[in-house]
Scaffold this motif. Structure first.
Motif, PDB file in Angstrom:
ATOM      1  N   ILE A 188       0.823  -1.214   0.000  1.00 11.87           N
ATOM      2  CA  ILE A 188       0.000   0.000   0.000  1.00 11.87           C
ATOM      3  C   ILE A 188       0.854   1.260   0.000  1.00 11.87           C
ATOM      4  O   ILE A 188       0.687   2.148  -0.830  1.00 11.87           O
ATOM      5  N   PHE A 189       1.808   1.328   0.918  1.00  9.39           N
ATOM      6  CA  PHE A 189       2.575   2.564   1.116  1.00  9.39           C
ATOM      7  C   PHE A 189       3.496   2.906  -0.041  1.00  9.39           C
ATOM      8  O   PHE A 189       3.827   4.074  -0.251  1.00  9.39           O
ATOM      9  N   GLU A 190       3.930   1.895  -0.803  1.00  6.96           N
ATOM     10  CA  GLU A 190       4.879   2.172  -1.888  1.00  6.96           C
ATOM     11  C   GLU A 190       4.308   3.135  -2.918  1.00  6.96           C
ATOM     12  O   GLU A 190       5.021   3.925  -3.522  1.00  6.96           O
ATOM     13  N   TRP A 191       2.989   3.118  -3.118  1.00  5.98           N
ATOM     14  CA  TRP A 191       2.368   3.964  -4.147  1.00  5.98           C
ATOM     15  C   TRP A 191       1.986   5.346  -3.618  1.00  5.98           C
ATOM     16  O   TRP A 191       1.499   6.176  -4.377  1.00  5.98           O
ATOM     17  N   ILE A 239       7.952  -5.959  -8.628  1.00  6.79           N
ATOM     18  CA  ILE A 239       7.251  -6.939  -9.461  1.00  6.79           C
ATOM     19  C   ILE A 239       5.844  -6.434  -9.790  1.00  6.79           C
ATOM     20  O   ILE A 239       5.368  -6.537 -10.927  1.00  6.79           O
ATOM     21  N   SER A 240       5.171  -5.854  -8.785  1.00  4.04           N
ATOM     22  CA  SER A 240       3.824  -5.304  -9.009  1.00  4.04           C
ATOM     23  C   SER A 240       3.839  -4.245 -10.104  1.00  4.04           C
ATOM     24  O   SER A 240       3.009  -4.263 -11.020  1.00  4.04           O
ATOM     25  N   ALA A 241       4.769  -3.298  -9.986  1.00  5.08           N
ATOM     26  CA  ALA A 241       4.842  -2.197 -10.953  1.00  5.08           C
ATOM     27  C   ALA A 241       5.180  -2.712 -12.342  1.00  5.08           C
ATOM     28  O   ALA A 241       4.628  -2.228 -13.340  1.00  5.08           O
ATOM     29  N   ALA A 242       6.079  -3.700 -12.426  1.00  5.14           N
ATOM     30  CA  ALA A 242       6.460  -4.236 -13.733  1.00  5.14           C
ATOM     31  C   ALA A 242       5.276  -4.908 -14.424  1.00  5.14           C
ATOM     32  O   ALA A 242       5.080  -4.763 -15.634  1.00  5.14           O
ATOM     33  N   VAL A 243       4.473  -5.624 -13.647  1.00  2.00           N
ATOM     34  CA  VAL A 243       3.291  -6.278 -14.223  1.00  2.00           C
ATOM     35  C   VAL A 243       2.240  -5.237 -14.600  1.00  2.00           C
ATOM     36  O   VAL A 243       1.628  -5.299 -15.673  1.00  2.00           O
ATOM     37  N   TYR A 244       2.033  -4.259 -13.723  1.00  2.00           N
ATOM     38  CA  TYR A 244       1.018  -3.233 -13.974  1.00  2.00           C
ATOM     39  C   TYR A 244       1.372  -2.400 -15.215  1.00  2.00           C
ATOM     40  O   TYR A 244       0.499  -2.066 -16.027  1.00  2.00           O
ATOM     41  N   VAL A 289       1.440  -9.028  -4.403  1.00  2.62           N
ATOM     42  CA  VAL A 289       0.006  -9.182  -4.677  1.00  2.62           C
ATOM     43  C   VAL A 289      -0.777  -7.938  -4.263  1.00  2.62           C
ATOM     44  O   VAL A 289      -1.582  -7.399  -5.035  1.00  2.62           O
ATOM     45  N   VAL A 290      -0.542  -7.461  -3.042  1.00  7.89           N
ATOM     46  CA  VAL A 290      -1.252  -6.273  -2.558  1.00  7.89           C
ATOM     47  C   VAL A 290      -0.880  -5.051  -3.401  1.00  7.89           C
ATOM     48  O   VAL A 290      -1.746  -4.225  -3.734  1.00  7.89           O
ATOM     49  N   GLY A 291       0.389  -4.947  -3.756  1.00  8.41           N
ATOM     50  CA  GLY A 291       0.815  -3.824  -4.581  1.00  8.41           C
ATOM     51  C   GLY A 291       0.108  -3.786  -5.921  1.00  8.41           C
ATOM     52  O   GLY A 291      -0.330  -2.732  -6.381  1.00  8.41           O
ATOM     53  N   TYR A 292      -0.031  -4.952  -6.545  1.00  9.35           N
ATOM     54  CA  TYR A 292      -0.704  -5.008  -7.843  1.00  9.35           C
ATOM     55  C   TYR A 292      -2.179  -4.665  -7.718  1.00  9.35           C
ATOM     56  O   TYR A 292      -2.750  -3.971  -8.564  1.00  9.35           O
ATOM     57  N   LEU A 293      -2.820  -5.155  -6.661  1.00  7.92           N
ATOM     58  CA  LEU A 293      -4.256  -4.934  -6.486  1.00  7.92           C
ATOM     59  C   LEU A 293      -4.596  -3.483  -6.141  1.00  7.92           C
ATOM     60  O   LEU A 293      -5.704  -3.017  -6.401  1.00  7.92           O
ATOM     61  N   THR A 294      -3.650  -2.761  -5.537  1.00  6.58           N
ATOM     62  CA  THR A 294      -3.970  -1.418  -5.045  1.00  6.58           C
ATOM     63  C   THR A 294      -3.381  -0.271  -5.868  1.00  6.58           C
ATOM     64  O   THR A 294      -3.785   0.876  -5.680  1.00  6.58           O
ATOM     65  N   ILE A 295      -2.477  -0.557  -6.787  1.00  3.94           N
ATOM     66  CA  ILE A 295      -1.772   0.532  -7.447  1.00  3.94           C
ATOM     67  C   ILE A 295      -2.720   1.461  -8.223  1.00  3.94           C
ATOM     68  O   ILE A 295      -2.606   2.686  -8.136  1.00  3.94           O
ATOM     69  N   ASP A 296      -3.664   0.915  -8.941  1.00  2.00           N
ATOM     70  CA  ASP A 296      -4.564   1.755  -9.728  1.00  2.00           C
ATOM     71  C   ASP A 296      -5.445   2.613  -8.840  1.00  2.00           C
ATOM     72  O   ASP A 296      -5.563   3.830  -9.035  1.00  2.00           O
TER      73      ASP A 296
END
Length: 283
Positions: A17-20, A56-61, A245-252
């Motif tokens: 969560i906090f990374e974004w 990894i989240s950002a790369a996939v997103y 997983v959480v990063g990918y789900l919350t970035i948008d």
């Protein structure tokens, strides 16, 4: 679920969560782990390691964006480094190089500083850095409002489409400094881009794209420097997977929130709480 796994899951969720957000994920996770009894050095190492998960989240997103940027490699030429179609690729390359140089130097300083601090003193220092980040975000927010009109007073605020060499060196250097706990990577890099005349969406896009190699580098640097002390491999894997997983789900969703909520206030508030908590621990 044992305590180690529970802490790993919570730390991974917080990182995701906090990374974004333009607040320091490393600083806040370090405060969280220190409050649970981790040593400052171990808390910093673990929080740096977790950045690989959100990379990894950002790369996939941003997979389509990255594919488009990398497709320009065969036609890239130094003379046309920041020309149309190559500006983002060159920005990422130059800024990543600057991040690496500054980040390694900051990491060496970080180890010395952390070894000299214990408990409450370390948490208080993190709080001071969080407050400083919040102040920077507040000033940059004023700049973003100014960027909606053409620059007429020499302030340098305006609307620009592509990054240039100065953007790359400046933003990359600031990202390298963000290896220090409490200094927000997204906050400082986005603020710098706003000051340089880029609009909000473009600033966040460039900042998050740049986070991918830097975050992977932070994770690799941590492992190369002896791994994460006091963390079992299984717990580390759980934390990393949770962060991804959480990063990918919350970035948008979080990027949409960032455009509407004054996170400089959140940053200052968290920093103030960390300072108060650090003072209490030091007594």
């Amino acid at each position: 679920m044992d305590r180690a796994t529970l802490v790993a899951v919570v730390a991974g969720v917080l990182q995701g969560i906090f990374e974004w957000l333009p607040i320091s994920s490393e600083g806040n996770i370090t405060v969280f782990l220190t409050a649970l009894g981790s040593t400052p050095a171990a808390a910093v190492q673990f929080s740096l390691f977790l950045h690989a998960g959100t990379a990894i989240s950002a790369a996939v997103y941003y997979r389509d964006e990255l594919r488009s940027v990398l497709a320009g490699l065969p036609s890239w030429r130094p003379r046309e480094a920041f020309a149309d179609g190559h500006a983002t690729l060159t920005f990422l390359a130059v800024a990543t190089l600057a991040s690496g140089v500054v980040g390694i130097a900051a990491y060496a300083t970080l180890e010395t500083a952390v070894s000299a601090l214990t408990g409450g003193a370390f948490v208080a220092v993190v709080g001071v850095l969080l407050v400083a980040t919040g102040v920077l975000l507040r000033v940059a927010g004023d700049g973003e409002r100014d960027s909606r009109r053409p620059p007429s007073d020499g302030t340098g605020f305006g609307t620009r489409d592509d990054p240039d060499l100065l953007d790359a060196v400046l933003v990359g250097s600031l990202q390298g400094l963000a290896i220090l706990p409490g200094v927000s990577r997204s906050g400082t890099t986005t603020s710098a881009l706003l000051f340089r005349g880029h609009d909000g969406p473009s600033s966040f896009r460039l900042s998050f794209l740049l986070s991918i190699p830097a975050a992977l580098g932070a994770g690799v640097l941590t492992l190369a420097d002896g791994g994460v002390p006091g963390v079992a491999p299984a717990a580390g894997a759980v934390a990393l997977a949770t962060a991804a997983v959480v990063g990918y789900l919350t970035i948008d969703a979080l990027m949409r929130v960032v455009e509407r909520v004054p996170f400089w206030g959140v940053c200052v508030g968290l920093g103030a709480l960390a300072m108060l908590g650090g003072a209490a621990l030091a007594i």
